[in-house]
Design a protein around this motif. Structure first.
Motif, PDB file in Angstrom:
ATOM      1  N   TYR A   1      -6.908   5.314  -4.760  1.00 28.50           N
ATOM      2  CA  TYR A   1      -7.600   4.030  -4.670  1.00 28.50           C
ATOM      3  C   TYR A   1      -9.065   4.110  -5.104  1.00 28.50           C
ATOM      4  CZ  TYR A   1      -3.608   2.008  -2.222  1.00 28.50           C
ATOM      5  OH  TYR A   1      -2.353   1.527  -1.905  1.00 28.50           O
ATOM      6  N   THR A   2      -9.558   5.289  -5.443  1.00 23.13           N
ATOM      7  CA  THR A   2     -10.934   5.436  -5.938  1.00 23.13           C
ATOM      8  C   THR A   2     -10.903   5.498  -7.457  1.00 23.13           C
ATOM      9  OG1 THR A   2     -11.558   6.657  -3.940  1.00 23.13           O
ATOM     10  CG2 THR A   2     -13.013   6.836  -5.847  1.00 23.13           C
TER      11      THR A   2
ATOM     12  N   ILE B   1     -10.633  -0.875   1.283  1.00 23.87           N
ATOM     13  CA  ILE B   1     -11.153  -0.777  -0.088  1.00 23.87           C
ATOM     14  C   ILE B   1     -11.271  -2.143  -0.761  1.00 23.87           C
ATOM     15  CG2 ILE B   1     -10.219   1.549  -0.355  1.00 23.87           C
ATOM     16  CD1 ILE B   1      -8.090   0.218  -2.220  1.00 23.87           C
ATOM     17  N   GLN B   2     -10.618  -3.158  -0.192  1.00 23.56           N
ATOM     18  CA  GLN B   2     -10.714  -4.500  -0.770  1.00 23.56           C
ATOM     19  C   GLN B   2     -11.895  -5.294  -0.231  1.00 23.56           C
ATOM     20  OE1 GLN B   2      -6.767  -6.063   0.055  1.00 23.56           O
ATOM     21  NE2 GLN B   2      -6.041  -5.566  -2.013  1.00 23.56           N
TER      22      GLN B   2
ATOM     23  N   SER C   1       0.852  -1.187   0.000  1.00 21.60           N
ATOM     24  CA  SER C   1       0.000   0.000   0.000  1.00 21.60           C
ATOM     25  C   SER C   1       0.879   1.224   0.000  1.00 21.60           C
ATOM     26  CB  SER C   1      -0.933   0.003   1.211  1.00 21.60           C
ATOM     27  OG  SER C   1      -0.216  -0.104   2.418  1.00 21.60           O
TER      28      SER C   1
ATOM     29  N   ILE D   1     -17.396  -2.740  -0.341  1.00 20.02           N
ATOM     30  CA  ILE D   1     -16.771  -1.448  -0.644  1.00 20.02           C
ATOM     31  C   ILE D   1     -16.215  -1.460  -2.066  1.00 20.02           C
ATOM     32  CG2 ILE D   1     -14.982   0.192   0.026  1.00 20.02           C
ATOM     33  CD1 ILE D   1     -17.217  -0.056   2.076  1.00 20.02           C
ATOM     34  N   ALA D   2     -15.522  -2.533  -2.419  1.00 18.81           N
ATOM     35  CA  ALA D   2     -14.925  -2.626  -3.754  1.00 18.81           C
ATOM     36  C   ALA D   2     -15.986  -2.559  -4.845  1.00 18.81           C
ATOM     37  CB  ALA D   2     -14.122  -3.921  -3.866  1.00 18.81           C
TER      38      ALA D   2
ATOM     39  N   TRP E   1     -17.062  10.174  -0.141  1.00 20.79           N
ATOM     40  CA  TRP E   1     -16.135  10.130   0.983  1.00 20.79           C
ATOM     41  C   TRP E   1     -16.363  11.399   1.801  1.00 20.79           C
ATOM     42  CZ3 TRP E   1     -13.872   5.689   1.813  1.00 20.79           C
ATOM     43  CH2 TRP E   1     -13.444   4.886   0.758  1.00 20.79           C
TER      44      TRP E   1
ATOM     45  N   LEU F   1     -17.029   1.097  -5.221  1.00 25.78           N
ATOM     46  CA  LEU F   1     -15.974   1.924  -5.808  1.00 25.78           C
ATOM     47  C   LEU F   1     -15.823   1.689  -7.305  1.00 25.78           C
ATOM     48  CD1 LEU F   1     -13.122   1.697  -3.110  1.00 25.78           C
ATOM     49  CD2 LEU F   1     -14.778   3.530  -3.451  1.00 25.78           C
TER      50      LEU F   1
ATOM     51  N   LYS G   1      -5.863  -0.085   2.448  1.00 26.39           N
ATOM     52  CA  LYS G   1      -5.921  -1.111   1.393  1.00 26.39           C
ATOM     53  C   LYS G   1      -6.920  -2.209   1.759  1.00 26.39           C
ATOM     54  CE  LYS G   1      -4.262  -2.799  -2.492  1.00 26.39           C
ATOM     55  NZ  LYS G   1      -2.858  -3.212  -2.617  1.00 26.39           N
TER      56      LYS G   1
ATOM     57  N   LEU H   1     -17.202   6.366   4.057  1.00 25.21           N
ATOM     58  CA  LEU H   1     -17.857   6.215   2.757  1.00 25.21           C
ATOM     59  C   LEU H   1     -19.350   6.112   3.019  1.00 25.21           C
ATOM     60  CD1 LEU H   1     -17.693   5.807  -0.320  1.00 25.21           C
ATOM     61  CD2 LEU H   1     -17.511   3.340   0.118  1.00 25.21           C
TER      62      LEU H   1
ATOM     63  N   LEU I   1      -6.978   7.999  -0.801  1.00 27.29           N
ATOM     64  CA  LEU I   1      -8.307   7.671  -1.342  1.00 27.29           C
ATOM     65  C   LEU I   1      -8.463   8.149  -2.779  1.00 27.29           C
ATOM     66  CD1 LEU I   1     -10.583   8.350   1.763  1.00 27.29           C
ATOM     67  CD2 LEU I   1      -9.791   6.148   0.873  1.00 27.29           C
TER      68      LEU I   1
END
Length: 541
Positions: A490-491, A460-461, A42, A465-466, A511, A469, A457, A535, A487
């Motif tokens: 990763y977004t 978001i995984q 990350s 959530i994934a 966010w 996104l 990390k 989120l 963010l």
């Protein structure tokens, strides 16, 4: 240790091969340290996250010149490097870090070539091996930032200056490469490239009658050619933003030089370098003292003058940060290698021609690091037994480092207490390198190097959530600081960026800082929170 594998004396065929190809042994030495990981990675905020996001933004916008709504304050070289890696290998932390890994490896090989010219093959290999295990250097070789690529270009320029002296027949080509390196350095690191150029001026000016580098037109031609990408970028930016394109570059440097960062005063590098380059910094002081006492003919202003002037420049520049000093680390390695080689000779001949006080130095150092090893080992056991999962990462590192640093006293005791004469200085030198290598290998394998924000990390995984996104644009409301930087990268799909939720449509995702989320009257659902940012899904009334 791995220098021709002479430290360990394994199979003769392998040793002979590596003696003929020292570059291979250096690659075997450094490449595992660059790739060891816990399986997860990350980004480090703040700088790496910014470069990762801006490079991704170029690709998302399809504009590699001026994707931003306002003129940018940095030259685009590092973004182009990372964006090119993204284009070739996909968008990920690993691909973003690949340019630094490649240039870091090449820098190690270049340092060997420079050291070979200045100090001989053995010390050159030792210096390259030490650079590989300097913790801050290795860390930045595994970060997607422009620091290591710039240092690679500086080392390439220094090597080319030396080669131009050694091979005057090809001095035009070598001087062109010098100028090209510095010109491209401006593209990669903007005005920061000026500092190493100034640090080289005493060598260029005082030794001019001998090497005539400044009278070589190819030096200036190469510099202009290296500046062409920057000139093109500036011209295209000027067409869009006008004179503000130039103003932003200059204002950024003025801003950096106008105030201290984090109250880091003039003394900052005097304590930061010993901590971040331990134990090599202290060995480098020994090597520096030896080199000042017995100067290297013709090249003292490169070997000693350059890093000392650069150190003074960095100290006087008001913005003082650890990674700004990375340009000094190759020379710390050279000095440390010189000092360590001198100590190795004393170790080897402790009973013969050296004075009584000098004979004690290798012994005392061996026992001192043996005590350090015991302390680390005990601390690791305590932390492993009573610490939580996060602490146990450091406990494993302490245990491995503790065991490693016991090598030095064991080698000394084996030779001078039990008469094992095969334990030559090669083994003693290996006793310095191996513990550092083991420590960094464990740090990489446990994620301490490379996995800097695992909570973000992991968040978001999460499947729910994934899915959000990757299927819906996400707005940003009142998010700031390092978490905001992470963010943004990763977004995948970005929506609007506003200060208040009321500025958003009545439905969608965003966010939101936890402060605003707590006081939000509009119907919403919190999907999760990480590092004080939530989120949320906005719901219709």
């Amino acid at each position: 240790m791995l220098y021709k594998l002479q430290f360990l004396h394994p199979i003769k065929g392998v040793t002979g091969f590596l003696r003929a190809f020292p570059h291979v042994s250096l690659l075997i030495w450094i490449l595992p340290l660059l790739v060891f990981s816990s399986g997860e990675s990350s980004l480090m905020a703040h700088d790496e996250g910014l470069y990762a996001w801006r490079s991704r933004f170029m690709i998302d916008k399809g504009d590699w010149i001026h994707p931003w709504s306002t003129p940018h304050h940095k030259t685009p070289g590092p973004y182009w490097l990372v964006a090119s890696s993204y284009t070739l290998f996909g968008i990920s932390e690993a691909s973003g870090r690949l340019p630094s890994m490649i240039t870091g490896t090449l820098s190690v090989l270049l340092l060997y070539e420079i050291g070979k010219i200045l100090l001989g093959k053995k010390i050159a290999w030792l210096a390259a091996a030490i650079l590989s295990v300097e913790i801050l250097w290795l860390q930045y070789c595994r970060l997607g930032t422009p620091d290591v690529p710039m240092i690679f270009l500086v080392l390439l320029a220094i090597w080319s200056l030396l080669k131009a002296e050694l091979h005057p027949k090809y001095r035009f080509a070598w001087c062109f490469l010098v100028g090209l390196s510095f010109g491209l350095g401006f593209l990669v690191r903007s005005f920061m490239i000026v500092l190493p150029i100034i640090a080289l001026l005493p060598y260029l000016l005082k030794e001019h009658r001998r090497h005539r580098h400044l009278a070589n037109p190819m030096l200036y031609l190469g510099f202009v050619v290296g500046l062409i990408p920057t000139f093109v970028w500036l011209w295209l930016s000027w067409l869009r933003y006008g004179n503000a394109s130039f103003g932003q570059l200059i204002n950024f440097v003025v801003k950096l030089g106008s105030g201290e960062r984090g109250n880091n005063g003039l003394e900052f590098y005097f304590w930061n370098l010993p901590v971040k380059a331990f134990p090599w910094f202290f060995l480098s002081l020994l090597g520096l003292a030896l080199l000042i006492r017995r100067p290297i003919p013709r090249h003292q202003l490169i070997l000693v003058g350059y890093p000392l002037i650069l150190f003074a420049e960095l100290s006087l520049f008001s913005t003082r940060l650890s990674h700004y000093s990375l340009s000094l680390y190759p020379f710390i390695a050279l000095f440390a290698a010189f000092g360590l080689n001198w100590l190795g000779k004393i170790y080897q001949d402790v009973q013969t021609r050296h004075g009584a006080s000098l004979k004690k130095i290798p012994r005392n150092l061996s026992y001192a690091f043996g005590i350090l090893g015991v302390l680390l080992f005990v601390a690791g056991i305590v932390a492993f037994i009573w610490g939580n999962a996060e602490v146990r990462k450091y406990a494993t590192l302490a245990l491995a480092s503790g065991v490693g640093w016991l090598i030095l006293p064991l080698v000394w005791i084996g030779r001078y207490r039990f008469g094992k004469k095969f334990l030559t200085s090669h083994y003693w030198l290996a006793g310095w390198l191996v513990p550092a290598w083991i420590s960094l290998a464990v740090a990489g394998s446990s994620g301490l190097i490379g996995d800097y924000n695992p909570d973000v990390k992991a968040f978001i995984q999460q499947p729910t959530i994934a899915q959000v996104l990757h299927s819906s644009p996400i707005n940003f409301v009142d998010t700031r600081g390092k978490t905001d930087v992470l963010l943004k990268f990763y977004t995948p799909l970005h929506g609007k960026r506003v200060q208040q939720v009321s500025q958003l449509p009545t439905s969608g995702y965003a966010w939101v800082s936890v402060e605003q989320a707590a006081n939000l009257s509009q119907p919403h659902r919190v999907l999760g929170t990480v590092q004080k940012v939530s989120l949320i899904q906005l719901l219709n009334n």
